[in-house]
Scaffold this active site. Structure first.
Site, PDB file in Angstrom:
ATOM      1  N   SER A  61       2.757 -32.164 -18.340  1.00 25.19           N
ATOM      2  CA  SER A  61       2.549 -33.126 -17.260  1.00 25.19           C
ATOM      3  C   SER A  61       1.724 -34.348 -17.674  1.00 25.19           C
ATOM      4  CB  SER A  61       1.935 -32.435 -16.039  1.00 25.19           C
ATOM      5  OG  SER A  61       0.969 -31.492 -16.406  1.00 25.19           O
TER       6      SER A  61
ATOM      7  N   ASP B 288      -3.111 -27.369 -12.004  1.00 26.12           N
ATOM      8  CA  ASP B 288      -2.094 -26.497 -12.598  1.00 26.12           C
ATOM      9  C   ASP B 288      -2.769 -25.453 -13.494  1.00 26.12           C
ATOM     10  OD1 ASP B 288       0.177 -25.398 -13.737  1.00 26.12           O
ATOM     11  OD2 ASP B 288       0.510 -27.078 -15.118  1.00 26.12           O
TER      12      ASP B 288
ATOM     13  N   GLU C 260      -9.139 -30.577 -20.314  1.00 25.12           N
ATOM     14  CA  GLU C 260      -8.655 -29.362 -20.978  1.00 25.12           C
ATOM     15  C   GLU C 260      -9.827 -28.721 -21.702  1.00 25.12           C
ATOM     16  OE1 GLU C 260      -7.178 -26.174 -22.170  1.00 25.12           O
ATOM     17  OE2 GLU C 260      -5.907 -27.466 -20.908  1.00 25.12           O
TER      18      GLU C 260
ATOM     19  N   HIS D  74       7.469 -30.347 -12.784  1.00 26.36           N
ATOM     20  CA  HIS D  74       7.516 -31.684 -13.362  1.00 26.36           C
ATOM     21  C   HIS D  74       8.488 -32.597 -12.627  1.00 26.36           C
ATOM     22  CE1 HIS D  74       5.899 -29.841 -17.352  1.00 26.36           C
ATOM     23  NE2 HIS D  74       4.931 -30.163 -16.507  1.00 26.36           N
TER      24      HIS D  74
ATOM     25  N   HIS E  73      -6.052 -29.208 -15.490  1.00 28.40           N
ATOM     26  CA  HIS E  73      -5.727 -28.208 -16.523  1.00 28.40           C
ATOM     27  C   HIS E  73      -4.570 -28.761 -17.346  1.00 28.40           C
ATOM     28  CE1 HIS E  73      -7.660 -26.002 -13.221  1.00 28.40           C
ATOM     29  NE2 HIS E  73      -7.999 -25.069 -14.082  1.00 28.40           N
TER      30      HIS E  73
ATOM     31  N   ASP F 143     -14.604 -28.268 -17.782  1.00 27.15           N
ATOM     32  CA  ASP F 143     -13.956 -27.583 -16.663  1.00 27.15           C
ATOM     33  C   ASP F 143     -13.280 -28.615 -15.776  1.00 27.15           C
ATOM     34  OD1 ASP F 143     -13.859 -25.037 -14.775  1.00 27.15           O
ATOM     35  OD2 ASP F 143     -14.481 -26.754 -13.559  1.00 27.15           O
ATOM     36  N   GLY F 144     -11.999 -28.385 -15.480  1.00 31.30           N
ATOM     37  CA  GLY F 144     -11.225 -29.391 -14.763  1.00 31.30           C
ATOM     38  C   GLY F 144     -11.725 -29.675 -13.372  1.00 31.30           C
TER      39      GLY F 144
END
Length: 258
Positions: free
Chosen positions: A97, A160, A115, A19, A42, A139-140
């Site tokens: 984040s 991430d 997400e 971060h 994510h 799905d990211g």
């Protein structure tokens, strides 16, 4: 990975590393009065309570942000984001984040957060609702591939994942190659854990060969408890903004003091 719950790990030393790097890059990008796109593949739930049973069970936040917050001065983008979130949600909260990005970005910027986990997605919707933010239960990588290149073209993507799927170490570099070709001006950040058995090393070699101008920044820290496999944190950054490598050196000194 639908079984992963970041609430057990929020605010740990890996989060501090990830971060702080993210916030520094966003702070640099927002110096110019030009809108930008932020994409996160994510996102998690976005907001965590460090007094929760999950956080208390592992104690990782106590060894993380609660121990090292004084590393960061008042002008640090990371601390500014942390204080902005806590002023709104309470002093015992910690931003994921997505909320760090929201705290530093402007109404003219666009945020896209993916997400897949149903409960985490629902919590993210409550924590991160804003007019300039779109939240996807998808799905990211599918979301990111469909958006790139985004509008505005200037911006940053954070990848991430939980890394609980072993094939991620092989498939994620391939996803990044496609994204980098589609969005050649975008800053693409990949966070990865450094585990005692070092499964990240072959992946990192592939990434560095494909993207030799990228920034690789890693820190090491003591395991959170006996037998804990994570001993460090890594960020691989394609198109790193000016000064991010120098900022990483200041973090090196901080983590070396642990």
């Amino acid at each position: 990975m639908l079984s992963y719950q970041h609430a057990y790990h929020a605010g740990n030393l890996a989060d501090v590393h990830k971060h702080a790097i993210l916030a520094q890059a966003l702070g640099y990008l927002t110096r110019k009065d030009k809108p930008l796109s932020y994409i996160e593949t994510h996102a998690g739930r976005g907001l965590y309570d460090l007094t929760s049973a999950e956080a208390q069970k592992t104690g990782e936040a106590a060894q993380g942000i609660s121990q090292v917050q004084d590393w960061f001065g008042k002008d640090s983008p990371y601390l500014r984001a942390l204080e902005a979130v806590r002023s709104k949600h309470g002093e015992t909260t910690y931003p994921g984040s997505p909320l760090i990005a929201q705290a530093l970005l402007r109404p003219t910027d666009s945020l896209h957060l993916a997400e897949l986990h149903p409960q985490e997605h629902a919590a993210l919707g409550r924590a991160a609702w804003a007019r300039n933010t779109k939240i996807y239960q998808q799905d990211g990588f599918e979301m990111a591939q469909s958006l790139c290149p985004p509008d505005p073209r200037r911006g940053l993507m954070l990848i991430d994942p939980s890394w609980e799927v072993k094939t991620d170490y092989v498939t994620i570099p391939k996803q990044i190659d496609v994204l980098a070709r589609k969005w050649n001006v975008g800053i693409i950040m990949l966070w990865y854990p450094i585990l005692s058995e070092a499964p990240h090393l072959p992946m990192l070699r592939v990434l560095q060969q494909a993207h030799p101008e990228a920034l690789s920044h890693e820190v090491r820290f003591p395991p959170a408890r006996e037998g804990h496999r994570m001993i460090g944190s890594g960020m691989f950054v394609i198109n790193p903004p000016w000064g991010l490598d120098t900022y990483g050196q200041t973090l090196d000194a901080r983590f070396a003091s642990l």
